[in-house]
Motif scaffolding. Structure first.
Motif, PDB file in Angstrom:
ATOM      1  N   ARG A 496       0.947  -1.346   0.044  1.00 10.33           N
ATOM      2  CA  ARG A 496      -0.072  -0.001  -0.068  1.00 10.33           C
ATOM      3  C   ARG A 496       0.846   1.430  -0.183  1.00 10.33           C
ATOM      4  NH1 ARG A 496      -3.139  -1.755   5.215  1.00 10.33           N
ATOM      5  NH2 ARG A 496      -1.088  -1.878   5.705  1.00 10.33           N
ATOM      6  N   SER A 497       2.079   1.059   0.219  1.00  9.76           N
ATOM      7  CA  SER A 497       2.843   2.402   0.379  1.00  9.76           C
ATOM      8  C   SER A 497       4.251   2.037  -0.371  1.00  9.76           C
ATOM      9  CB  SER A 497       3.269   2.657   1.903  1.00  9.76           C
ATOM     10  OG  SER A 497       1.979   2.966   2.719  1.00  9.76           O
ATOM     11  N   GLY A 498       4.835   2.896  -0.985  1.00 10.32           N
ATOM     12  CA  GLY A 498       6.171   2.914  -1.831  1.00 10.32           C
ATOM     13  C   GLY A 498       6.201   1.598  -2.273  1.00 10.32           C
ATOM     14  N   THR A 499       7.610   1.225  -2.570  1.00 14.63           N
ATOM     15  CA  THR A 499       7.810   0.096  -3.384  1.00 14.63           C
ATOM     16  C   THR A 499       7.726  -1.150  -2.614  1.00 14.63           C
ATOM     17  OG1 THR A 499      10.236   0.127  -2.516  1.00 14.63           O
ATOM     18  CG2 THR A 499       9.482   1.573  -4.585  1.00 14.63           C
ATOM     19  N   VAL A 500       7.484  -2.213  -3.560  1.00 12.42           N
ATOM     20  CA  VAL A 500       7.248  -3.716  -3.104  1.00 12.42           C
ATOM     21  C   VAL A 500       7.712  -4.601  -3.895  1.00 12.42           C
ATOM     22  CG1 VAL A 500       4.892  -3.696  -4.315  1.00 12.42           C
ATOM     23  CG2 VAL A 500       5.112  -5.258  -2.369  1.00 12.42           C
ATOM     24  N   HIS A 501       8.451  -5.755  -3.354  1.00 13.31           N
ATOM     25  CA  HIS A 501       8.986  -6.764  -4.194  1.00 13.31           C
ATOM     26  C   HIS A 501       7.772  -7.856  -3.849  1.00 13.31           C
ATOM     27  CE1 HIS A 501      13.370  -5.436  -3.896  1.00 13.31           C
ATOM     28  NE2 HIS A 501      12.698  -4.556  -4.287  1.00 13.31           N
ATOM     29  N   ILE A 502       7.409  -8.513  -5.127  1.00 14.84           N
ATOM     30  CA  ILE A 502       6.393  -9.382  -4.885  1.00 14.84           C
ATOM     31  C   ILE A 502       6.956 -10.932  -5.188  1.00 14.84           C
ATOM     32  CG2 ILE A 502       4.119 -10.403  -5.730  1.00 14.84           C
ATOM     33  CD1 ILE A 502       3.386  -7.572  -6.532  1.00 14.84           C
ATOM     34  N   VAL A 522       5.938  -1.455  -8.134  1.00  5.84           N
ATOM     35  CA  VAL A 522       6.335  -2.791  -7.837  1.00  5.84           C
ATOM     36  C   VAL A 522       8.003  -2.842  -8.512  1.00  5.84           C
ATOM     37  CG1 VAL A 522       6.223  -5.307  -8.325  1.00  5.84           C
ATOM     38  CG2 VAL A 522       4.343  -3.779  -8.305  1.00  5.84           C
ATOM     39  N   SER A 523       8.909  -2.809  -7.448  1.00  4.97           N
ATOM     40  CA  SER A 523      10.292  -2.646  -7.938  1.00  4.97           C
ATOM     41  C   SER A 523      10.840  -3.945  -8.285  1.00  4.97           C
ATOM     42  CB  SER A 523      11.174  -1.824  -6.946  1.00  4.97           C
ATOM     43  OG  SER A 523      10.934  -2.163  -5.659  1.00  4.97           O
ATOM     44  N   THR A 614       2.011   3.499  -9.977  1.00  9.49           N
ATOM     45  CA  THR A 614       2.701   4.433 -10.902  1.00  9.49           C
ATOM     46  C   THR A 614       3.852   3.659 -11.562  1.00  9.49           C
ATOM     47  OG1 THR A 614       4.315   4.850  -8.923  1.00  9.49           O
ATOM     48  CG2 THR A 614       2.414   6.548  -9.479  1.00  9.49           C
ATOM     49  N   GLY A 615       3.984   2.349 -11.793  1.00 15.11           N
ATOM     50  CA  GLY A 615       4.946   1.443 -12.412  1.00 15.11           C
ATOM     51  C   GLY A 615       5.194   0.360 -12.033  1.00 15.11           C
ATOM     52  N   ALA A 616       5.882  -0.428 -12.569  1.00 11.23           N
ATOM     53  CA  ALA A 616       6.643  -1.840 -12.072  1.00 11.23           C
ATOM     54  C   ALA A 616       7.943  -2.086 -12.956  1.00 11.23           C
ATOM     55  CB  ALA A 616       5.711  -2.959 -12.699  1.00 11.23           C
TER      56      ALA A 616
END
Length: 846
Positions: A496-502, A522-523, A614-616
């Motif tokens: 929900r916040s900032g960048t995430v690694h899935i 999603v970085s 805003t992106g991946a």
């Protein structure tokens, strides 16, 4: 960037192999014993290449087999536990210069430098350069230069014991040594830790003053550009005369005088109505030539004027993450970048351009240089500056806890200052990032208990590195880590916040769970698939071929990777036949297709959340050897099906069917219905007629229901289109599909299905399409003409010739549609181009 000097008071004597007439060349020898099986190593002098590395030198001398082939990687681990010597004899004359410096662009890694038997220095960092005053040690005439390297595996173990062992993702203690972490092996790369003089070496002779470094910062102020050029000087003595420092930009020259002993000056120039540098798809990549001259020495670079911001504003959903260039938010379509070859010194300007070009061709606008690799060569950033590819630069900390104690801390300071100063002028560089997954690891992976209060790198990420960036590159934003939530008391991997690694999807869950993530940015995320057939089986020779063959497992580094590949098919695709032996044709096709499906599924979901998302950044663009991995382009440069899927979902304009809650159609807030989302990331409006049809999968693909409406979508915007009930309602889900098209100047197509492919009723290849091949001057045109639904047709010409390439892939056609594949690069069997296993589709899985 380049530097040159015609001044007779400055002279460089190159000691590189290719351009050094001064000596007899470099020789390599082991300093410690080698295993008996490799007794030929060191029996006679080994010719070495500088710049170079030990594995490449041994390979060139035919003393070891190709480390990428078969299970040779495992056979060659002894190299990393061996100490090595690089030695050369060279002729030298002092001339009239006052000072003589021995300059190394890079030493990998723990080394002792001896000149004429005298110890000059000891080094312990691959990620920085070195300069040593050797005026008193040099001789007129013949000189003996030797670099003694400690084995990188034993060095890492020794340093880990001295600093205190700390948690890490892999067996070797790569976090105790400032060497490329991935060199010790990763879940996509080989364990080939070696040593070498991996960048240029030479002797710089000079008098008076030396132009030590230049850091031109191109700043934007209103409509003007201001160039602040920071010039560092070094003096041989303080008894000389003052010198003039001159900076030239856009036809203007500004000068200042530097007095003896003055080590730095700053000169400023203004460019009225400056033309900005823009990311790809947002404007031109305008750059200005800047030159600096000091006492006959010169420096030249191309700078771009741009602003860059990282906006992390709290909102109703959590905390946003947006890269903003020149005041414009950029929707990121990116790739993670790893070093492009496990043997770094084989990389060339052409190889960088080719690999980065694959990202551009796929529709990407950003590359993230991952923290387990290297600060890339200037060749990498040159291409990105030129093409408008944004660069996210990790500092080199990945998947581990790092000591903040000496001597490691001083090495971190030195390398970070050098990297930031070198790259600060790059317009493409828009974010510095403190680390990869280390904050996440501390919070969730049990590191805190293991560390028991010892330092783990947090001071680097929250204090040291942001201070260095603020000092040396104030125009570029800094992020403490990836993932990171930019909010107090939030989990660092909170989507929900900032960048995430899935990564739970690849490791544990079906890829439909990507839709569980309301991701802001999603970085990292990705899914595995094999390298191209010709690439993989050029190094894997198991007989019979098997996903669990001995050599195949050497080239599948992920934990339980093959099991995850099979489990990842889920209900989406059938499993290949395994009795009496695995059907490797189907294994390769199905796992490749599923990789493409999984990642595209995620991207379509993320883009459908715009502007909340805003992106991946997909893990990953490239491979560093032939392997089963997450890459979109394999080590031989062959585009995997994933690349073709990404080209579709990374297009400026995307249509995608997505589930949405529709309160107008159902009173149950938990019930979702299918909708169509259109995302326009182009610089102009998207107009045309939108046609959504429900059609049959069989002969003729008859239209069963249709919805038509005009489309007008502003630039950089998205809409959700509700679908008519008769379009999304089906009495025969196994025999029907949806297709949405936009006609006009910017056509686009999306397909939707009511069931998975394991239940979808498709006619076989013979009935589904006709195929014909036309030889042309540069290859072949392979034309598919659909009679029924043809799903995900793909051509694999490399199976007929490793040099053969195809321009497109994963093509879906309704009856009446045609597509022409363009094959080039090699002469192949025309008949074989028309049939399995070269021509594949979902239709041939029945």
């Amino acid at each position: 960037m380049t530097s040159a000097s015609p001044d007779p008071t400055f002279r460089r004597t190159s000691l590189d192999t290719a351009d050094s007439p001064a000596g007899t060349g470099w020789q390599l020898s082991p300093l410690t014993g080698v295993p008996a099986d490799w007794s030929a190593v060191g029996a006679t002098p080994i010719r070495a290449t500088v710049p170079g590395e030990v594995v490449a030198d041994l390979l060139a001398a035919d003393l070891i087999p190709d480390p990428f082939d078969g299970d040779n990687e495992n056979r060659l681990h002894w190299i990393g536990s061996t100490d090595w010597s690089y030695r050369t004899m060279f002729a030298f004359q002092r001339g009239d210069q006052q000072r003589h410096d021995l300059v190394f662009g890079g030493l990998d890694t723990v080394a002792t430098v001896l000149l004429n038997g005298t110890e000059i220095a000891r080094t312990a960092n691959q990620h920085r350069s070195y300069r040593f005053d050797v005026t008193s040690a040099l001789r007129d005439g013949e000189n003996d230069l030797e670099i003694r390297f400690e084995g990188p595996v034993s060095a890492a173990e020794r340093l880990s014991a001295e600093l205190g062992d700390r948690p890490r993702a892999y067996a070797h203690p790569f976090n105790a040594i400032r060497k490329m972490a991935a060199g010790y092996g990763w879940d996509w790369g080989p364990d080939l830790a070696g040593v070498g003089i991996w960048k240029s070496v030479g002797i710089e002779s000079w008098s008076g003053v030396r132009l030590a470094s230049v850091r031109p910062l191109a700043l934007v102020e209103g409509t003007s550009g201001r160039l602040a050029t920071h010039v560092e000087l070094e003096w041989a003595d303080r008894a000389g005369d003052a010198v003039e420092v001159a900076v030239t930009l856009a036809g203007q020259t500004v000068t200042t005088e530097a007095s003896p002993g003055q080590t730095s000056v700053v000169l400023e120039l203004t460019v009225p109505e400056v033309e900005l540098w823009w990311p790809l798809g947002h404007g031109a990549q305008t750059r200005y030539d800047v030159t600096v001259e000091v006492a006959g020495q010169s420096f030249a670079a191309a700078v771009g004027f741009r602003t860059a911001e990282l906006v992390t504003t709290p909102d109703a959903y959590g905390t946003g993450f947006s890269l903003v260039v020149n005041g414009t938010p950029i929707y990121v379509r990116g790739f993670n970048w790893i070093p492009d070859d496990a043997l770094l010194t084989r990389l060339t300007p052409d190889s960088y351009r080719s690999s980065i070009g694959e990202a551009v061709a796929a529709g990407a606008n950003l590359l993230r240089i991952w923290g387990g690799g290297i600060y890339e060569s200037d060749d990498f950033y040159d291409v990105c500056d030129e093409l408008g590819i944004l660069v996210w630069q990790d500092f080199l900390f990945a998947c581990a806890a790092y000591s903040e104690d000496e001597p490691l801390r001083s090495e971190v300071v030195a390398e970070a200052r050098e990297a930031v100063a070198r790259l600060a002028s790059r317009p493409s560089l828009v974010v510095w990032n403190g680390n990869n997954e280390n904050i996440w690891g501390y919070v969730e992976w049990g590191w805190r208990q293991q560390l028991a209060g010892r330092s783990w790198g947090n001071g680097y990420y929250t204090e040291l590195l942001p201070a260095i960036v603020a000092e040396l590159d104030p125009r570029t934003p800094y992020s403490p880590g990836s993932p990171f939530s930019y909010a107090d008391y939030h989990h660092p991997n909170d989507p929900r916040s900032g960048t995430v690694h899935i990564w739970d999807v690849w490791n544990q869950l079906d890829y439909t769970h990507y839709r569980d993530y309301p991701a802001r940015f999603v970085s990292e995320f990705g899914f595995q698939g094999p390298a191209a057939w010709s690439t993989l089986f050029s190094v894997v020779h198991d007989q019979p071929a098997d996903p669990y063959g001995t050599q195949m497992l050497v080239h599948q580094k992920a934990h339980e990777g093959n099991l995850k590949l099979e489990r990842g098919l889920g209900d989406h695709l059938p499993v290949w036949r395994s009795d009496p032996t695995p059907d490797m044709d189907d294994w390769h096709w199905l796992t490749s297709l599923n990789q493409a499906r999984a990642v595209a599924y995620g991207i379509e979901h993320f883009r459908s959340l715009y502007p909340r998302n805003t992106g991946a950044i997909v893990w990953q663009l490239n491979d560093n050897w032939p392997v089963v991995s997450w890459a979109a382009v394999d080590h031989a440069g062959i585009r995997k099906p994933l690349w073709h899927a990404l080209k579709r979902v990374y297009a400026d304009r995307l249509l995608t069917f997505q589930p949405r809650t529709d309160h107008d159609r159902t009173a149950d807030p938990g019930v979702e219905v299918l909708a169509l989302v259109a995302h326009n990331d182009a610089p102009d409006a998207w107009t045309g007629e939108l046609v959504i049809a429900r059609r049959g999968t069989g002969d003729g693909s008859p239209v069963l229901a249709e919805q038509r409406l005009p489309l007008h979508l502003d630039a950089r915007s998205a809409i959700t289109v509700a679908l008519d009930a008769d379009v999304v309602t089906t009495d025969d889900p196994t025999g029907e599909f949806l297709v949405a098209t936009v006609t006009g100047d910017a056509p686009a197509t999306a397909y939707g299905y009511f069931v998975e492919d394991t239940a979808l009723r498709l006619v076989g290849p013979d009935e589904a399409y006709a195929v014909d091949v036309t030889p042309v001057e540069d290859g072949y045109r392979v034309r598919l003409s659909a009679r029924a639904l043809v799903k995900d047709a793909a051509l694999f010409p490399d199976r007929l010739g490793a040099a053969a390439r195809v321009d497109s892939g994963l093509v879906t056609l309704a009856a009446g549609d045609t597509h022409t594949f363009v094959v080039s690069g090699a002469a192949v069997d025309e008949v074989a181009l028309t049939a399995r296993p070269v021509l594949r589709s979902v239709n041939d899985l029945g």
